[in-house]
Design an enzyme around this catalytic site. Structure first.
Site, PDB file in Angstrom:
ATOM      1  N   GLY A   1       0.835  -1.207   0.000  1.00 11.07           N
ATOM      2  CA  GLY A   1       0.000   0.000   0.000  1.00 11.07           C
ATOM      3  C   GLY A   1       0.867   1.253   0.000  1.00 11.07           C
TER       4      GLY A   1
ATOM      5  NE  ARG B   1      -1.260  -4.900  -0.645  1.00 14.20           N
ATOM      6  CZ  ARG B   1      -1.942  -3.776  -0.416  1.00 14.20           C
ATOM      7  NH1 ARG B   1      -2.835  -3.360  -1.281  1.00 14.20           N
ATOM      8  NH2 ARG B   1      -1.714  -3.080   0.685  1.00 14.20           N
TER       9      ARG B   1
HETATM   10  P1  ADP Z   1       2.898  -4.424   2.723  1.00 16.09           P
HETATM   11  O1  ADP Z   1       4.297  -4.440   2.235  1.00 16.09           O
HETATM   12  O2  ADP Z   1       2.296  -3.048   2.736  1.00 16.09           O
HETATM   13  O3  ADP Z   1       2.716  -5.182   4.028  1.00 16.09           O
HETATM   14  P2  ADP Z   1       1.687  -6.665   1.329  1.00 16.09           P
HETATM   15  O4  ADP Z   1       1.522  -7.506   2.537  1.00 16.09           O
HETATM   16  O5  ADP Z   1       0.546  -6.630   0.357  1.00 16.09           O
HETATM   17  O6  ADP Z   1       1.988  -5.147   1.633  1.00 16.09           O
HETATM   18  O7  ADP Z   1       3.005  -7.184   0.578  1.00 16.09           O
HETATM   19  C1  ADP Z   1       3.469  -6.514  -0.571  1.00 16.09           C
HETATM   20  C2  ADP Z   1       4.096  -7.512  -1.503  1.00 16.09           C
HETATM   21  O8  ADP Z   1       5.249  -8.098  -0.869  1.00 16.09           O
HETATM   22  C3  ADP Z   1       3.239  -8.695  -1.878  1.00 16.09           C
HETATM   23  O9  ADP Z   1       2.302  -8.408  -2.893  1.00 16.09           O
HETATM   24  C4  ADP Z   1       4.291  -9.673  -2.381  1.00 16.09           C
HETATM   25  O10 ADP Z   1       4.719  -9.316  -3.669  1.00 16.09           O
HETATM   26  C5  ADP Z   1       5.437  -9.401  -1.402  1.00 16.09           C
HETATM   27  N1  ADP Z   1       5.405 -10.397  -0.313  1.00 16.09           N
HETATM   28  C6  ADP Z   1       4.571 -10.456   0.738  1.00 16.09           C
HETATM   29  N2  ADP Z   1       4.800 -11.540   1.501  1.00 16.09           N
HETATM   30  C7  ADP Z   1       5.817 -12.216   0.900  1.00 16.09           C
HETATM   31  C8  ADP Z   1       6.508 -13.436   1.172  1.00 16.09           C
HETATM   32  N3  ADP Z   1       6.204 -14.208   2.232  1.00 16.09           N
HETATM   33  N4  ADP Z   1       7.509 -13.800   0.337  1.00 16.09           N
HETATM   34  C9  ADP Z   1       7.827 -13.054  -0.734  1.00 16.09           C
HETATM   35  N5  ADP Z   1       7.197 -11.915  -1.072  1.00 16.09           N
HETATM   36  C10 ADP Z   1       6.212 -11.476  -0.266  1.00 16.09           C
HETATM   37  O1  F6P Z   2      -1.697  -1.519   4.496  1.00 18.35           O
HETATM   38  C1  F6P Z   2      -2.247  -0.283   4.272  1.00 18.35           C
HETATM   39  C2  F6P Z   2      -3.721  -0.388   4.003  1.00 18.35           C
HETATM   40  O2  F6P Z   2      -4.199   0.887   3.665  1.00 18.35           O
HETATM   41  C3  F6P Z   2      -4.576  -0.995   5.113  1.00 18.35           C
HETATM   42  O3  F6P Z   2      -4.883  -0.087   6.150  1.00 18.35           O
HETATM   43  C4  F6P Z   2      -5.790  -1.430   4.344  1.00 18.35           C
HETATM   44  O4  F6P Z   2      -6.443  -2.477   5.005  1.00 18.35           O
HETATM   45  C5  F6P Z   2      -5.200  -1.897   3.052  1.00 18.35           C
HETATM   46  O5  F6P Z   2      -3.964  -1.238   2.889  1.00 18.35           O
HETATM   47  C6  F6P Z   2      -6.086  -1.623   1.867  1.00 18.35           C
HETATM   48  O6  F6P Z   2      -5.493  -2.164   0.744  1.00 18.35           O
HETATM   49  P1  F6P Z   2      -5.994  -1.875  -0.743  1.00 18.35           P
HETATM   50  O7  F6P Z   2      -5.606  -0.481  -1.079  1.00 18.35           O
HETATM   51  O8  F6P Z   2      -5.290  -2.872  -1.574  1.00 18.35           O
HETATM   52  O9  F6P Z   2      -7.470  -2.003  -0.715  1.00 18.35           O
END
Ligand code: ADP
Ligand code: F6P
Length: 342
Positions: free
Chosen positions: A28, A89
């Site tokens: 995000g 993502r």
């Molecule tokens: P944030 O970094 O804001 O927590 P996400 O959880 O959506 O957001 O993770 C962002 C991206 O990081 C994911 O779409 C994926 O590409 C990568 N990612 C998340 N978890 C893993 C994992 N266990 N191993 C490798 N890549 C990951």
């Molecule tokens: O991780 C940041 C965040 O804004 C969360 O607070 C929320 O749940 C999520 O991302 C929303 O994700 P998306 O923009 O993919 O709907």
């Protein structure tokens, strides 16, 4: 005032073997990410390295969306929300075979070190890259949620909370004019930090958070009791701040349950408004310092880790330490909020 790690005290890093650095934003977006990109680019260039921007996070890396950055690439962005590099993502990145492709692309472009700006998910990807590719990868905590363990700060949180408070102030005007109960949903799928800070700063009568220990205390009955308590002392309106990940199955369901008990309410979902907008002074400063230190860390031979903030100290925390941990949430602040709302 933030204190940088000892390795940042060097005046110049021009002798480092780290000659080609890449930066990406992932997950995000968060206000202040641009300020962090600017700091990474300019710190790298000032020390004689070449800096490359990877567009659209890990997804863009797989598509080789890599572009050289010059000082003017990051001109006039410190005040802008979102991320000029854009973000994504990328579920495929959880596959080792996909990361192998990404590592081959980094190698092809002779990238010596990578800066990942994102949340804990992005850091899991960063750790995997550093272990599987033996390429140094450092992370800058960038998420409005403030849910990353071992750091007291994340870029974007302060701005998001300020946006939330400004909107609650406006809602309060109409709530008090019409004697209404308002349920204000803020972001935070798994974390109540935005709700807590927005609720206290906005003077909310109740704050509902998703953290596991609290739902036991936060029931529909306890919310009704708080509305009654306010009414007894002459309050005619009531603001309830609800984190989107609350245990009541969403704000609409909570409104229905309140309605069934005779408490009609209005719903305001702040949603992505909290993710946009110009970063606060606090977030610009934080992003600028963490951006610069992330590049110093690569120049200094750090192999992997998040550039976090603990107290006033900027510290490198191994990504390995973050695995399976959660940001601590203190119920004490909910008690304080309750007392202040009387
Ligand atoms: P944030 O970094 O804001 O927590 P996400 O959880 O959506 O957001 O993770 C962002 C991206 O990081 C994911 O779409 C994926 O590409 C990568 N990612 C998340 N978890 C893993 C994992 N266990 N191993 C490798 N890549 C990951
Ligand atoms: O991780 C940041 C965040 O804004 C969360 O607070 C929320 O749940 C999520 O991302 C929303 O994700 P998306 O923009 O993919 O709907």
């Amino acid at each position: 005032m933030l204190k940088v790690p000892a390795f940042s005290h060097k005046k110049t890093f021009t002798n480092s073997k780290m000659r080609r650095i890449a930066v990406l934003t992932s997950g995000g977006d968060a206000p202040g990410m641009n300020a962090a990109i600017r700091a990474v680019v300019r710190t790298g260039l000032a020390n004689g390295a070449q800096v490359f921007g990877i567009h659209r996070g890990y997804a863009g890396l797989l598509e080789e969306m890599i572009q050289p950055m010059v000082p003017s690439s990051v001109a006039n962005i410190i005040q802008r929300g979102g991320t000029i590099l854009r973000t994504s993502r990328c579920p495929e990145f959880l596959e080792k075979s996909t990361r192998k492709k990404a590592l081959a692309i980094l190698k092809k472009h002779q990238i010596d070190g990578l800066v990942v700006i994102g949340g804990d998910g992005s850091f899991r990807g960063a750790l995997a890259l550093s272990l599987e590719g033996k390429i140094p990868v450092v992370g800058i905590p960038g998420t409005i949620d403030m849910d990353i363990p071992f750091t007291d700060e994340t870029i974007g949180f302060d701005t998001a909370v300020n946006t939330g408070i400004q909107l609650i102030d406006k809602i309060r005007d109409t709530a008090s004019s019409h004697d209404r109960i308002f349920l204000v949903e803020v972001m935070g799928r798994n974390s109540g930090m935005i709700a807590l800070h927005t609720g206290i700063g906005g003077g909310a009568e109740s704050i509902i958070v998703p953290e596991s220990r609290t739902p036991k205390k936060q029931t529909v009955d306890s919310i009704c009791a708080s509305i009654d308590r306010g009414a007894r002392r002459g309050k005619t309106s009531h603001i309830i701040v609800v984190a989107e990940g609350c245990s009541f199955g969403g704000v609409t369901h909570l409104a229905e349950m309140l309605e069934a008990r005779g408490y009609g309410s209005h719903i305001a979902i702040l949603g992505h408004t909290q993710r946009g907008g110009s970063p606060s002074a606090h977030d610009r400063m934080l992003a600028s310092v963490l951006g610069a230190v992330s590049v110093h860390a690569l120049f200094s031979g750090i192999k992997e880790g998040m550039i976090g903030v603990q107290g006033e100290n900027v510290k490198v925390v191994s990504f390995k330490k973050l695995t399976g941990k959660r940001q601590k949430f203190s119920d004490d602040f909910l008690e304080i909020a309750k007392a202040l709302a009387v």
